[in-house]
Scaffold this active site. Structure first.
Site, mmCIF file in Angstrom:
data_model
loop_
_atom_site.group_PDB
_atom_site.id
_atom_site.type_symbol
_atom_site.label_atom_id
_atom_site.label_comp_id
_atom_site.label_asym_id
_atom_site.label_seq_id
_atom_site.Cartn_x
_atom_site.Cartn_y
_atom_site.Cartn_z
ATOM 1 N N ASP A 84 11.318 11.840 -27.385
ATOM 2 C CA ASP A 84 10.143 12.458 -26.762
ATOM 3 C C ASP A 84 9.958 12.018 -25.323
ATOM 4 O OD1 ASP A 84 9.788 13.569 -29.249
ATOM 5 O OD2 ASP A 84 7.634 13.235 -29.271
ATOM 6 N N ASP A 91 10.139 9.787 -33.372
ATOM 7 C CA ASP A 91 8.919 10.478 -33.775
ATOM 8 C C ASP A 91 9.030 11.452 -34.939
ATOM 9 O OD1 ASP A 91 8.237 9.122 -31.507
ATOM 10 O OD2 ASP A 91 7.054 10.721 -30.642
ATOM 11 N N LYS A 92 9.955 12.411 -34.886
ATOM 12 C CA LYS A 92 9.961 13.481 -35.894
ATOM 13 C C LYS A 92 10.900 13.197 -37.043
ATOM 14 C CE LYS A 92 7.237 15.066 -32.943
ATOM 15 N NZ LYS A 92 7.543 14.051 -31.945
ATOM 16 N N CYS A 146 9.989 2.822 -28.997
ATOM 17 C CA CYS A 146 9.192 2.212 -27.924
ATOM 18 C C CYS A 146 8.128 1.266 -28.473
ATOM 19 C CB CYS A 146 8.569 3.293 -27.060
ATOM 20 S SG CYS A 146 9.816 4.295 -26.212
ATOM 21 N N GLU A 185 3.534 17.422 -26.271
ATOM 22 C CA GLU A 185 2.727 16.219 -26.021
ATOM 23 C C GLU A 185 2.281 16.200 -24.564
ATOM 24 O OE1 GLU A 185 4.306 12.904 -29.213
ATOM 25 O OE2 GLU A 185 5.046 12.814 -27.165
ATOM 26 N N SER A 245 1.013 12.063 -26.996
ATOM 27 C CA SER A 245 1.902 10.981 -27.394
ATOM 28 C C SER A 245 1.060 9.822 -27.897
ATOM 29 C CB SER A 245 2.715 10.524 -26.182
ATOM 30 O OG SER A 245 3.322 9.275 -26.424
#
Length: 557
Positions: free
Chosen positions: A78, A120-121, A191, A442, A468
């Site tokens: 992302d 994320d996904k 992150c 985002e 985000s």
């Protein structure tokens, strides 16, 4: 064994010949076949170590009597996709990941699965697939990145985005931004703050689908490799005991995850992913469930971007289980929910200890009595909107200001960096929802620009897109219905006064019902921004943000 369907009997001799071509021995073919779903690639920092995690998992499976078979899942970074057309392709991969994993697992009749996501996904996509396929499954992520160090302070990716905003405001030199650029992301891993990837990896523990430490052990620690081997052992034990994802992912465990979400101060994206996961088990998750849970669940952690602590600090403080033990002491968890260990949640967390009350606040000293997220409703968001209130400064918990209206993210960023947004404004970015984007981008760039320019305590941002986990401030997303389907956010005009009241959980436009009706009558749907490829199909099938942006065949629910 399920895999006997593809490898046993005379009829399956051709399949066995193909397994021979892969180099599998007769002994290996006779064992349970365990799919190792690995999202390793060379573009996502959180995934660059997953090849090593996969090898450790394979070793654990083999030692425990199974035959590990690896196949891939895709992943988007992302942070790299942010701020351009690439972000339209982020959320949409959740469903690609779920669909492709379902296809691979069922086509090859795997007896069990180990999911190796990180960013994320991948985590929600693979949780969705696990619930669909429903064979014994364990999650082991790649782990979080260590925090960067700049001028003696820990920093993370959100600091980098805010540095760009500070540079635009003349508060940082190009050389200072470059110093951040070289130091905020020092290792592989997801992150280092409580952003979406780490939020969802932590919630695998709360759901019972990940081993203890899955959400918090740093990517570069050898303990992560040991955890991966234990995941291999665990999935074989689940296979013997016939423990399956739908035994673990239940209405009660999802509500446990929502409770832990509130205590940790997770990303608002969890309010997209929990409904989507719940949908896979037939549970109609209403985002409004968040408010009563939030009212009784204290916010115990302030990890970046909400505060100065990071995932490595949470790990050292006892991790997710230590947070869950605090919540259990207040009677806030269902302790009877099953986990991949074969133990209940109550049994699993029984001996957990909070080792640092500065990182995990005890119940008698929370950051706030309410949880980290809130769902706001009103005439601007009749079906709801989501804010990470644990990352909102006190002076912005209630705010009224004039709307500054933009029909795409790029126009808003140009106005913010051009000094056209002033204290008191409410920036509205619309036509960025699941259908309108399409893809529900985002909004980390505009929120970071607002923060970097020193407006974080005086300017709010409202969107039918999303944020985000690295965003902070009065950032209200998932406004539903979205503009593209004629939601009220489409009717906001420049200068309209918007009232935000997070404690009262309301979001209202100071415009009469009669005036809104007039504006609605004049409104015309926009021409689709995308007319080809996957995004066109996604746009046709995706539902609103308040329903988790799940996919449905048009006309069928």
């Amino acid at each position: 064994m399920l895999s006997d369907n593809m490898k046993s009997g005379m009829q399956q001799a051709p399949a066995r010949s193909l397994l021979n071509a892969l180099g599998y021995t007769e002994e290996e073919v006779k064992k349970p076949m365990v799919g190792i779903v690995c999202s390793y690639n060379e573009i996502v920092p959180g995934h660059m170590n997953l090849d090593k995690i996969a090898e450790a998992v394979k070793m654990g499976v083999a030692e425990a009597g199974g035959t590990p078979v690896m196949f891939p899942a895709i992943a988007v970074c992302d942070g790299i996709a942010m701020g351009h057309i690439g972000m339209k392709y982020s959320l949409v991969t959740r469903d690609l990941i779920a669909d492709s994993t379902e296809c691979m697992a069922i086509a090859h009749q795997f007896d069990a699965l180990v999911m190796i996501p990180n960013c994320d996904k991948n985590v929600p996509g693979l949780l969705m697939a696990a619930a669909r396929v429903n064979v014994p499954t364990v999650f082991v992520s790649g782990g979080p990145m260590l925090a960067g160090h700049i001028h003696g302070k820990k920093r993370s990716l959100s600091s980098m985005f805010e540095a760009v905003g500070a540079h635009a405001a003349g508060k940082m030199t190009e050389e200072e931004v470059c110093h951040f650029e070289q130091n905020v992301c020092p290792t592989c891993g997801s992150c280092s703050g409580m952003y979406t990837a780490n939020s969802m990896n932590c919630l695998t523990e709360a759901l019972g689908m990940g081993l203890p430490g899955n959400g918090t052990i740093p990517a570069v620690y050898s303990a992560r490799l040991r955890l991966a081997k234990k995941a291999g052992y665990a999935v074989m034990d689940m296979l013997k005991k016939n423990i399956r994802p739908r035994d673990i992912i239940t209405k009660d465990s999802i509500m446990n995850a929502l409770t832990v979400d509130m205590a940790l101060g997770c990303s608002t994206n969890s309010m997209l992913h929990l409904p989507a996961i719940a949908h896979e088990i037939g549970f109609d998750f209403d985002i409004s469930f968040a408010n009563p849970i939030s009212e009784k669940t204290p916010n115990l952690c302030h990890l970046a971007p909400a505060g100065p602590t990071y995932m490595e600090d949470l790990n050292e403080a006892g991790g997710v289980y230590a947070v869950m033990k605090e919540l259990d002491d207040a009677g806030l968890l269902n302790k009877d929910c099953m986990t991949v260990t074969g133990k209940t949640i109550g049994e699993a967390i029984k001996n957990s200890v909070n080792l640092n009350p500065e990182v995990i606040r005890p119940l008698d000293n929370p950051y706030s009595k309410e949880g980290g997220l809130a769902v706001l409703k009103g005439n601007l968001a009749p079906d709801g909107s989501v804010v990470k209130r644990s990352a909102v400064v006190p002076e912005m918990m209630k705010h009224s200001g004039p709307a500054r209206v933009f029909d795409c993210e790029e126009d808003a960023i140009a106005a913010i960096k051009g000094g056209k947004i002033v204290e008191g404004d409410v920036v509205v970015i619309r036509y960025e929802g699941p259908k309108g984007g399409p893809g529900m981008r985002e909004m980390l760039n505009p929120t970071s620009a607002i923060a970097g320019m020193g407006l974080g305590s005086s300017v709010a941002l409202i969107t039918d897109g999303r944020f985000s986990g690295a965003s902070r401030g009065a950032s209200i997303g998932h406004v539903s219905p979205e503009a593209a389907v004629g939601g009220p956010i489409a009717f906001v005009e420049e200068g309209d006064i918007i009232d935000i009241d997070i404690p009262s959980m309301t979001l209202n436009l100071q415009v009469s019902d009669e005036e809104l009706a007039k504006r609605k009558a004049k409104w015309q749907p926009r021409e689709p921004k995308v007319t080809t490829g996957y995004l066109k199909r996604y746009q046709a099938m995706v539902t609103s943000g308040n329903r988790g942006a799940i996919l449905e065949v048009p006309g069928q629910q």
